[in-house]
Design a protein around this motif. Structure first.
Motif, PDB file in Angstrom:
ATOM      1  N   THR A 111      -5.176  65.582  53.104  1.00  0.00           N
ATOM      2  CA  THR A 111      -4.614  66.225  54.293  1.00  0.00           C
ATOM      3  C   THR A 111      -5.120  65.524  55.546  1.00  0.00           C
ATOM      4  O   THR A 111      -6.326  65.314  55.709  1.00  0.00           O
ATOM      5  N   LYS A 112      -4.197  65.164  56.420  1.00  0.00           N
ATOM      6  CA  LYS A 112      -4.533  64.583  57.718  1.00  0.00           C
ATOM      7  C   LYS A 112      -3.864  65.420  58.804  1.00  0.00           C
ATOM      8  O   LYS A 112      -2.945  66.191  58.519  1.00  0.00           O
ATOM      9  N   MET A 113      -4.347  65.300  60.032  1.00  0.00           N
ATOM     10  CA  MET A 113      -3.787  66.112  61.110  1.00  0.00           C
ATOM     11  C   MET A 113      -3.467  65.257  62.320  1.00  0.00           C
ATOM     12  O   MET A 113      -4.014  64.164  62.496  1.00  0.00           O
ATOM     13  N   LEU A 179      -1.798  70.421  68.545  1.00  0.00           N
ATOM     14  CA  LEU A 179      -2.421  70.209  67.239  1.00  0.00           C
ATOM     15  C   LEU A 179      -1.383  70.475  66.161  1.00  0.00           C
ATOM     16  O   LEU A 179      -0.933  71.614  65.981  1.00  0.00           O
ATOM     17  N   ASN A 180      -0.983  69.414  65.462  1.00  0.00           N
ATOM     18  CA  ASN A 180       0.031  69.522  64.398  1.00  0.00           C
ATOM     19  C   ASN A 180       1.327  70.174  64.875  1.00  0.00           C
ATOM     20  O   ASN A 180       2.043  70.804  64.104  1.00  0.00           O
ATOM     21  N   ARG A 181       1.591  70.039  66.174  1.00  0.00           N
ATOM     22  CA  ARG A 181       2.804  70.597  66.778  1.00  0.00           C
ATOM     23  C   ARG A 181       2.913  72.113  66.584  1.00  0.00           C
ATOM     24  O   ARG A 181       4.027  72.667  66.554  1.00  0.00           O
ATOM     25  N   THR A 182       1.784  72.771  66.489  1.00  0.00           N
ATOM     26  CA  THR A 182       1.776  74.231  66.438  1.00  0.00           C
ATOM     27  C   THR A 182       1.767  74.777  67.858  1.00  0.00           C
ATOM     28  O   THR A 182       1.490  74.041  68.812  1.00  0.00           O
ATOM     29  N   ALA A 324       9.888  74.854  61.031  1.00  0.00           N
ATOM     30  CA  ALA A 324       9.432  75.316  62.338  1.00  0.00           C
ATOM     31  C   ALA A 324       9.059  74.163  63.264  1.00  0.00           C
ATOM     32  O   ALA A 324       8.715  74.386  64.424  1.00  0.00           O
ATOM     33  N   GLY A 325       9.115  72.935  62.755  1.00  0.00           N
ATOM     34  CA  GLY A 325       8.758  71.772  63.560  1.00  0.00           C
ATOM     35  C   GLY A 325       7.288  71.439  63.534  1.00  0.00           C
ATOM     36  O   GLY A 325       6.842  70.544  64.263  1.00  0.00           O
ATOM     37  N   GLU A 326       6.514  72.130  62.687  1.00  0.00           N
ATOM     38  CA  GLU A 326       5.075  71.896  62.622  1.00  0.00           C
ATOM     39  C   GLU A 326       4.751  70.831  61.578  1.00  0.00           C
ATOM     40  O   GLU A 326       5.441  70.694  60.562  1.00  0.00           O
ATOM     41  N   VAL A 327       3.687  70.081  61.832  1.00  0.00           N
ATOM     42  CA  VAL A 327       3.327  68.959  60.985  1.00  0.00           C
ATOM     43  C   VAL A 327       2.778  69.439  59.645  1.00  0.00           C
ATOM     44  O   VAL A 327       1.883  70.289  59.592  1.00  0.00           O
TER      45      VAL A 327
END
Length: 342
Positions: A111-113, A179-182, A324-327
């Protein structure tokens, strides 16, 4: 005689008809008993739900006994522990379903962010986020899994679609880092002028079922990126984003901190991770649904033209976003190199 013959024939037909109807009645909803599972491939310590259906398409789960590796279970779900193939079947008093295999696997991908830094050379407090990214990278082990993109505004490094990205992610001030497009922005301590490193690193904790690999090449001003997306588990509604970044660009930067030679104007500020081009829509290109299956690898080849691109100062960042567009997960590789799944 003829009348008696007809009576015998009628009696015989009645018996045959009765037996035939009786036989069909006993088989209604029996032949073709099947068991359905919510997932065929799962991670260890995951729960799978079961449904038993008869030949008529009726849900007969409540009247069935479900077995995992030959042992009957309570209810219609089961928590799997241990790696390997598990055999699922079910039976009623009248029939038994053919077995179904559930494969319990270990995660394949690290997992990467992603940190997206909305910044500008004119923004005197933006170096706080730059320092935060450096600090995050410096954390042992986890820091190697933090990937940053600097999205510039109002300077020579400005990205052409920066305003659309700001609008999409409700960025209304500088600096702001997502952060991760949240919807949660990266927190800055206004007293110590430090970014909340644990907040960012917490995005590395979830196990992600998707991984990426990048292989790229340069031909003059053209960059080609061959990107692979691997799937441990079935997914849906995912999109792929691929960026081209520049490093080592020297340009003056206003700096209200003392981190980089300020406060004041820093004439030789080194800007890194600058978003220059997008190989895809900045919000993602659709990954075909049929490609998002457990065990599959989706492959796509993309190209952009960027004068001055080279294999020393340029990177490619690829990431997958959900509905939702989140990474979901992200990968980075220097231009001209091959970064495999990890």
């Amino acid at each position: 005689m003829k009348t008696n013959y007809f009576f015998k024939i009628a009696a015989l037909l009645l018996v045959v008809s009765t037996l035939s109807c009786s036989s069909r009645s006993s088989n209604i909803g029996v032949e073709g008993l099947t068991i359905e599972v919510s997932d065929n491939v799962i991670y260890d310590q995951s729960t799978v739900e079961f449904k038993v259906v008869n030949g008529g398409g009726d849900d007969v789960t409540d009247n069935a006994t479900i077995f995992v590796d030959g042992v009957d279970i309570e209810g219609d779900s089961y928590l799997f522990t241990g790696i390997g193939a598990r055999t699922i079947t079910a039976e009623t008093t009248l029939d038994q379903a053919d077995p179904v295999i559930v494969e319990v696997i270990e995660p394949s991908y690290t997992t990467k962010m992603l940190i997206e830094d909305y910044t500008g050379a004119w923004c005197a407090w933006c170096p706080v986020v730059t320092k935060g990214i450096i600090d995050a990278h410096a954390v042992p082990v986890k820091g190697d899994h933090v990937i940053a993109v600097a999205i510039h505004n109002g300077d020579s490094m400005e990205f052409s679609l920066e305003s659309q990205m700001r609008s999409q992610f409700d960025v209304t001030e500088f600096p702001t880092a997502t952060l991760n497009r949240t919807p949660t922005f990266w927190i800055k301590n206004n007293v110590t002028l430090n970014m909340d490193i644990p907040q960012a690193l917490a995005f590395l904790d979830p196990v992600q079922p998707v991984g990426l690999a990048i292989n790229s090449s340069v031909n003059g001003d053209n960059v080609t990126a061959d990107v692979k997306v691997g799937f441990d588990l079935n997914q849906e509604d995912l999109k792929l984003v691929v960026f081209l970044l520049e490093n080592g660009h020297v340009e003056e930067q206003l700096d209200n901190t003392s981190y980089f030679g300020g406060p004041g104007l820093v004439p030789d500020f080194v800007h890194n991770e600058i978003l220059r081009k997008s190989f895809t829509d900045v919000f993602g290109d659709v990954i075909p649904e049929q490609e998002q299956r457990a065990g599959n690898v989706y492959e796509v080849s993309l190209s952009v033209n960027e004068p001055g691109v080279n294999t020393t100062d340029w990177d490619i960042v690829a990431f997958v976003v959900d509905q939702a567009g989140e990474v979901v997960n992200v990968q980075k590789a220097k231009v001209g190199t091959d970064q495999d799944f990890d």
